[in-house]
Design a protein around this motif. Structure first.
Motif, PDB file in Angstrom:
ATOM      1  N   VAL A  25       0.826  -1.208   0.103  1.00  0.00           N
ATOM      2  CA  VAL A  25       0.012   0.155  -0.010  1.00  0.00           C
ATOM      3  C   VAL A  25       0.747   1.309   0.156  1.00  0.00           C
ATOM      4  O   VAL A  25       1.633   1.385   0.836  1.00  0.00           O
ATOM      5  N   HIS A  26       0.758   2.095  -1.050  1.00  0.00           N
ATOM      6  CA  HIS A  26       1.793   3.197  -1.217  1.00  0.00           C
ATOM      7  C   HIS A  26       0.982   4.461  -0.425  1.00  0.00           C
ATOM      8  O   HIS A  26       1.406   5.287   0.468  1.00  0.00           O
ATOM      9  N   LEU A  27      -0.442   4.909  -1.036  1.00  0.00           N
ATOM     10  CA  LEU A  27      -0.738   6.112  -0.595  1.00  0.00           C
ATOM     11  C   LEU A  27      -2.303   5.857  -0.418  1.00  0.00           C
ATOM     12  O   LEU A  27      -3.089   5.098  -0.998  1.00  0.00           O
ATOM     13  N   LEU A  28      -2.945   6.594   0.662  1.00  0.00           N
ATOM     14  CA  LEU A  28      -4.138   6.535   1.127  1.00  0.00           C
ATOM     15  C   LEU A  28      -4.580   7.902   1.780  1.00  0.00           C
ATOM     16  O   LEU A  28      -3.805   8.420   2.809  1.00  0.00           O
ATOM     17  N   ALA A  29      -5.514   8.399   1.284  1.00  0.00           N
ATOM     18  CA  ALA A  29      -5.852   9.707   1.688  1.00  0.00           C
ATOM     19  C   ALA A  29      -7.314   9.995   1.669  1.00  0.00           C
ATOM     20  O   ALA A  29      -8.069   9.603   0.575  1.00  0.00           O
ATOM     21  N   VAL A  30      -7.853  10.503   2.475  1.00  0.00           N
ATOM     22  CA  VAL A  30      -9.268  11.029   2.497  1.00  0.00           C
ATOM     23  C   VAL A  30      -9.448  12.586   2.708  1.00  0.00           C
ATOM     24  O   VAL A  30      -8.992  12.966   3.602  1.00  0.00           O
TER      25      VAL A  30
END
Length: 144
Positions: free
Chosen positions: A63-68
């Motif tokens: 998992v590289h990037l996660l944003a909300v």
């Protein structure tokens, strides 16, 4: 010898070729190093509200990037994006997921999603802060 800066794509191809050759010499049963990318985005009324990216190599999801978007946090969107990424990775044969996060980012969020910390670099980037390495088992029947 001459060390130069090289276009990232070209350099990655050359490095990958050398690593493949080395792997084949060491153990011919090691599968090729083939990266498959997954990139998911969430929209509401045509507006981007969050996303997640990752790639898979040798049955490992990274998992590289996660944003909300801040206006959508706390309503399950991050969890839904991560679960969908993991689901798609499982369908492609991934057995484990790994990621990194900083102490001020989301270690507790990932732990609530079943990730376990297996490494830490302390005082990074400043004293009192840490970089965490987390993993989660994706095998069927494992806790989600």
């Amino acid at each position: 010898m001459n060390i130069i800066e090289l276009d990232l794509t070209q350099n990655q191809q050359e490095i990958s070729r050398l690593l493949e050759e080395h792997s084949r010499r060491m153990d011919s049963s090691i599968p090729p190093y083939q990266r498959e990318v997954i990139s998911l985005a969430a929209y509401e009324n045509g507006v981007f509200i969050g996303g997640v990216t990752g790639d898979m190599v040798w049955n490992i999801l990274n998992v590289h990037l996660l944003a909300v978007d801040p206006g959508y946090r706390g309503h399950g969107l991050g969890k839904a994006l991560l679960e969908e990424l993991e689901h798609r990775a499982r369908q492609r044969g991934c057995k484990v997921s790994e990621l990194t996060t900083m102490s001020w980012q989301a270690p507790f969020f990932y732990q609530k999603q079943g990730y376990e910390i297996f490494g830490e670099i302390k005082d990074c980037p400043h004293e009192g802060q840490s970089k965490y390495y987390l993993q989660k088992n994706l095998k069927p029947g494992s806790p989600s």
